[in-house]
Design a protein around this motif. Sequence first.
Motif, PDB file in Angstrom:
ATOM      1  N   PHE A   1       0.826  -1.201   0.000  1.00 43.62           N
ATOM      2  CA  PHE A   1       0.000   0.000   0.000  1.00 43.62           C
ATOM      3  C   PHE A   1       0.865   1.257   0.000  1.00 43.62           C
ATOM      4  O   PHE A   1       0.644   2.193  -0.775  1.00 43.62           O
ATOM      5  N   VAL A   2       1.888   1.295   0.861  1.00 47.49           N
ATOM      6  CA  VAL A   2       2.774   2.453   0.920  1.00 47.49           C
ATOM      7  C   VAL A   2       3.499   2.621  -0.411  1.00 47.49           C
ATOM      8  O   VAL A   2       3.652   3.750  -0.914  1.00 47.49           O
ATOM      9  N   ALA A   3       3.912   1.511  -1.015  1.00 44.29           N
ATOM     10  CA  ALA A   3       4.569   1.607  -2.320  1.00 44.29           C
ATOM     11  C   ALA A   3       3.614   2.166  -3.367  1.00 44.29           C
ATOM     12  O   ALA A   3       4.001   2.994  -4.208  1.00 44.29           O
TER      13      ALA A   3
ATOM     14  N   VAL B   1      -5.724   6.419   5.630  1.00 39.16           N
ATOM     15  CA  VAL B   1      -5.639   5.478   6.741  1.00 39.16           C
ATOM     16  C   VAL B   1      -5.879   4.082   6.202  1.00 39.16           C
ATOM     17  O   VAL B   1      -6.535   3.886   5.169  1.00 39.16           O
ATOM     18  N   TYR B   2      -5.340   3.088   6.941  1.00 41.54           N
ATOM     19  CA  TYR B   2      -5.215   1.743   6.414  1.00 41.54           C
ATOM     20  C   TYR B   2      -5.444   0.737   7.548  1.00 41.54           C
ATOM     21  O   TYR B   2      -5.060   0.984   8.698  1.00 41.54           O
TER      22      TYR B   2
ATOM     23  N   TRP C   1      -1.175   5.096   8.783  1.00 40.25           N
ATOM     24  CA  TRP C   1      -1.523   6.407   8.218  1.00 40.25           C
ATOM     25  C   TRP C   1      -0.391   6.811   7.292  1.00 40.25           C
ATOM     26  O   TRP C   1       0.773   6.742   7.653  1.00 40.25           O
ATOM     27  N   LYS C   2      -0.740   7.181   6.056  1.00 37.15           N
ATOM     28  CA  LYS C   2       0.267   7.624   5.090  1.00 37.15           C
ATOM     29  C   LYS C   2      -0.275   8.802   4.314  1.00 37.15           C
ATOM     30  O   LYS C   2      -1.394   8.757   3.796  1.00 37.15           O
ATOM     31  N   THR C   3       0.530   9.867   4.251  1.00 36.86           N
ATOM     32  CA  THR C   3       0.142  11.020   3.453  1.00 36.86           C
ATOM     33  C   THR C   3       0.697  10.876   2.040  1.00 36.86           C
ATOM     34  O   THR C   3       1.690  10.185   1.807  1.00 36.86           O
ATOM     35  N   GLY C   4       0.029  11.514   1.103  1.00 40.09           N
ATOM     36  CA  GLY C   4       0.466  11.448  -0.283  1.00 40.09           C
ATOM     37  C   GLY C   4       0.026  12.665  -1.058  1.00 40.09           C
ATOM     38  O   GLY C   4      -0.997  13.287  -0.757  1.00 40.09           O
ATOM     39  N   GLY C   5       0.789  12.986  -2.070  1.00 36.32           N
ATOM     40  CA  GLY C   5       0.477  14.114  -2.939  1.00 36.32           C
ATOM     41  C   GLY C   5       1.762  14.739  -3.447  1.00 36.32           C
ATOM     42  O   GLY C   5       2.787  14.746  -2.749  1.00 36.32           O
ATOM     43  N   LEU C   6       1.698  15.274  -4.637  1.00 32.62           N
ATOM     44  CA  LEU C   6       2.869  15.903  -5.248  1.00 32.62           C
ATOM     45  C   LEU C   6       3.133  17.236  -4.552  1.00 32.62           C
ATOM     46  O   LEU C   6       2.278  18.133  -4.576  1.00 32.62           O
TER      47      LEU C   6
END
Length: 788
Positions: A401-403, A416-417, A426-431
């Motif tokens: 998932f993180v990958a 959230v996972y 919890w992992k944040t993402g975005g350019l």
Amino acid sequence: MSPNPGDSATHRFPVPGLAAEAEILVDRWGVPHIYARSPDDGFLAQGFNAARDRLWQIDLWRRRGLGLLSEVFGPQHVERDRAARLFLYRGDMHGEWLAYGSDTKRVATAFTAGVNAFVELTRSDPGLLPVEFTRLGYLPATWQPEDVARIRSHGLFYNLRQEVARARTLRDFGPAVEALRRRLEPPHELTVPEGLDLSLIPDDVLAVYDLATTPPVFAAAAVSGDDVAPPSGQHSNNWVLAASRTQTGRPLLANDPHRAVSVPSLRYVAHLATPDLDVIGAGEPALPGISIGHNGRIAFGLTIFSIDQEDLYVYETNPADPGEYRYQGRWEPMRVVSETVPVPDGEPVPVELRFTRHGPVVHEDPQRHTAFAVRAAWLEPGMAPYLGSMDYMRARTWDQFVAAMNRWGAPPENQVYADTEGTIGWKTGGLTPIRRNWDGLLPVPGDGRYEWDGFYDMDQLPGAENPESGWLATANEMNLPPDFPADRVIAYDWYAPYRKQRITEVLDAGRALSAQDCVRLQTDYVSIPARRIVARARELLAGEDDVDRPLALLAGWDADLAVDSPAAALFEVWYRRHLRPVLLRAALSRLVEPERIEAALRAVLPDEVLLADARVDLDLLEQPGDRFGPDPDAVLAGVLHTSLTSAVADLERVFGPDRARWSWGRLHVARLRHPLAALLDEPLAGRTAVGPAPRGGSGDTVGNTAYTPDFVQSAGSTFRIVVDVGSWDDSLVMNSPGQSGAPDSPHYADLFSSWAADEAFPLVYSRAAVESATEQRIVLEPGPPRSG
């Protein structure tokens, strides 16, 4: 032959491109469960089903995004179409497709083929056409796979509007007034970038940007440029509980994204089952896949993580040629694209699109030799909103998932996972742009001094796994960890923290929770700002006889904005209509000349349609310092006294003096109006309306029910989900007003009353549970290829 639910007979449709027969089982809540024998067939069936239930809505989405509204709604939309075309992705499609999951092009091709298959059926059987097409006399269009990737204007965007609002306030009133408009987090000293002349920024500099990024407003006689709907609240809540924190000993994941309250709903709940994928949850109906839900091994849910992904560039243009702008000491030509916009019964209208090296030009002023362009991370490859879910919805572990989140670009999110092995995360993402020499808070000169220096890697954004607390939650608050590097700037414009504070309050209580408890927390109406404002009022107004009765009503109140609460009605009317403006006016009186106070007040008052944010108000009330003079408590007591007295009089005019008849839900309602209501004749216009229904809460509560100045709910969580990880059939969901976008469908508004009552229904997943809940069976059969 009707494609809509409500008929127990099996419906069969020939679908070109299918390799084998596929089934769609529609359950009693209108949720389609799509079973196919291959991924290609699954996504093709998903596209067909999206058109079956939401054809008018997704056709409008495509027309708005591609700049083709004028073709059917008339030339008054030409400026909007031009604006939309400015913000299309115009880069290389090969690189664009590769930026998502490895088979995203193939998925989009299958999905749009399914949409087109249903569109073709409506050509041969007009009885399948939604009523909007027949009443307004136009036909749905066919799609290209690129449409789902090139269209970007349906996303959520940060922080261009704040940049301009900040610049205007600084321009007109200075930094002390700006400090009353918006709180920066983490604390940060605001500085004007070198070379920026604030006086050059016109009030309407974002008019074209707003046309591109807000839904159209259809009126019987729309005027060009006036059909702009304000952006609605864009909040969300999510949390995940470890097995040790639940009543079942299994993890729970909850998510309730907050967007405009609309008909049809923005979200669409669906289940897609193929031999290698069995995913259920919600996405947007015009996009393939699922962005919030579970796949039988992992569950996932998102909220906005407010990465600053936009900048406004200010250019000096060549007096001899306004199509050139100064960059690094020389004149550089704008790139010009000429296109035509089709209109009914007339020649296509030519439009000219201009671009600088930074992005689309949104405003030009030849008299002042200036131009303005938007640089947006969401115009980079791989940034089509929500399309990044192609990879993560197929992950089976936390590491996978993180990958997969490395491919997530827009909107920026807190994910959230939870999984069946017991991991929560919890992992944040975005350019995230790297700005080496400025903070992104204000527009900057476009002469080459202020350039992005690439983007942060995803592993430089925060996250967590299996915390000792046993839970993780986000609610759009500033949630950078305390040890996050100060020079790694993500944003300074975050939403208020009060929803997260209330979630923390409940989860920190330590009680093991059930799925139904999570639904109750998603619809919790306790207002942290109300609690603090009332406490301060009790402190400052003790012994005030003439306000004793209303203050006593509030003093005995638990700050729950319940639908039947008289105190909630008094508080919300007091705070929004009376206390806030009187408080800010008092603060402004020491900062600007008397004749300019009202203009300054208009600049700093929050727009209730956009967000709820009590940070400035609470700071003024609780930490006034010297901002109200040498005796701030006396000034604040007067502010509270005057405003509360006015609020009581306001409510007495509406409800009468009998306070037993006061209730928040009599003022605060949800009432949905079809976007085309002004163009539809009666009784259809009335038949497409939904509500009203009384509502609790506000924009400050976990159960977010943000409202317009007339207290009608404008935004909130029309879609909610609670996933019981591992016992999937015990998951709960809601999607108001209904799953279908067709007004003649029984699933058009069948969920509205349950939603308004803060209820949820089972999100059935196993084949046995789906079969037991099936209301309608649709069989898709391989059909002959389309001619031509």
